[in-house]
Design a protein around this motif. Structure first.
Motif, PDB file in Angstrom:
ATOM      1  N   GLU A 194     -38.610 -12.075  52.255  1.00 51.59           N
ATOM      2  CA  GLU A 194     -37.960 -11.207  51.272  1.00 51.59           C
ATOM      3  C   GLU A 194     -38.217 -11.713  49.856  1.00 51.59           C
ATOM      4  OE1 GLU A 194     -33.778 -10.740  52.071  1.00 51.59           O
ATOM      5  OE2 GLU A 194     -34.198 -10.061  54.123  1.00 51.59           O
ATOM      6  N   THR A 195     -38.077 -13.012  49.636  1.00 49.29           N
ATOM      7  CA  THR A 195     -38.269 -13.559  48.293  1.00 49.29           C
ATOM      8  C   THR A 195     -39.724 -13.446  47.857  1.00 49.29           C
ATOM      9  OG1 THR A 195     -38.494 -15.802  49.144  1.00 49.29           O
ATOM     10  CG2 THR A 195     -36.313 -15.131  48.383  1.00 49.29           C
ATOM     11  N   SER A 196     -40.657 -13.545  48.799  1.00 46.09           N
ATOM     12  CA  SER A 196     -42.068 -13.423  48.418  1.00 46.09           C
ATOM     13  C   SER A 196     -42.427 -11.980  48.104  1.00 46.09           C
ATOM     14  CB  SER A 196     -42.962 -13.974  49.531  1.00 46.09           C
ATOM     15  OG  SER A 196     -42.878 -13.147  50.679  1.00 46.09           O
ATOM     16  N   LYS A 199     -40.403  -9.857  46.595  1.00 50.52           N
ATOM     17  CA  LYS A 199     -39.767  -9.510  45.314  1.00 50.52           C
ATOM     18  C   LYS A 199     -40.579  -9.974  44.114  1.00 50.52           C
ATOM     19  CE  LYS A 199     -35.127  -9.480  47.222  1.00 50.52           C
ATOM     20  NZ  LYS A 199     -33.824 -10.149  47.269  1.00 50.52           N
ATOM     21  N   ARG A 200     -41.494 -10.887  44.341  1.00 50.47           N
ATOM     22  CA  ARG A 200     -42.278 -11.438  43.219  1.00 50.47           C
ATOM     23  C   ARG A 200     -43.244 -10.438  42.673  1.00 50.47           C
ATOM     24  NH1 ARG A 200     -43.762 -17.391  45.498  1.00 50.47           N
ATOM     25  NH2 ARG A 200     -41.671 -17.995  45.884  1.00 50.47           N
ATOM     26  N   LYS A 221     -35.715 -14.544  55.101  1.00 56.85           N
ATOM     27  CA  LYS A 221     -35.353 -14.774  53.695  1.00 56.85           C
ATOM     28  C   LYS A 221     -36.579 -15.172  52.878  1.00 56.85           C
ATOM     29  CE  LYS A 221     -30.514 -15.907  54.319  1.00 56.85           C
ATOM     30  NZ  LYS A 221     -29.493 -16.941  54.309  1.00 56.85           N
TER      31      LYS A 221
END
Length: 137
Positions: A132-134, A136-137, A129
């Motif tokens: 994934e969030t890194s 999307k940046r 997770k």
């Protein structure tokens, strides 16, 4: 637990359970083991033995409780975690060191007290997770 009991040139497989351990600066870990009732040593009145860490040899056992009680495992050692995440072990360690992952949440050190090298487990789902969030940046 199964262990290889060695005395001189004689070797015998024994089974028992660890009921205590202590740390010694010279010998490292010393384990107190209660022998199973089937042990031939019971006939001689020996119910417990102590063994230094170097004298113990764990043996994989197809009947092991560990194999039968497989829950949905989330914490994995570095090599397995890196493989599941699709990155190298080096990348995984670097992500932990550079602050992308948090100690105690994404990874934890499971090494024994007094050991010189850390032994990490990684929470694969949480790490995935965070990756994934890194991305999307």
């Amino acid at each position: 637990m199964k262990f290889l009991q060695e005395s001189g040139s004689d070797q015998s497989w024994e089974t028992g359970r660890i009921f205590g351990m202590r740390f010694d600066e010279v010998e490292k870990w010393i384990y107190s083991i209660q022998l199973d009732a089937e042990s031939p040593l019971i006939e001689y009145g020996i119910q417990e033995v102590t063994a230094k860490q170097a004298e113990l040899r764990l043996v994989p056992d197809s009947c092991s409780v560990r194999n039968q009680v497989q829950v949905d495992q989330m914490w994995f050692l570095t090599a397995e975690a890196a493989s599941r995440l699709g990155i190298s072990e080096i990348q995984l360690r670097r992500l932990g060191l550079n602050g992308r992952f948090k100690d105690g949440y994404h990874y934890r050190d499971i090494s024994l007290p007094g050991s010189e090298l850390p032994r990490y487990q990684w929470h694969v789902e949480r790490c995935a997770k965070a990756l994934e969030t890194s991305r999307k940046r």
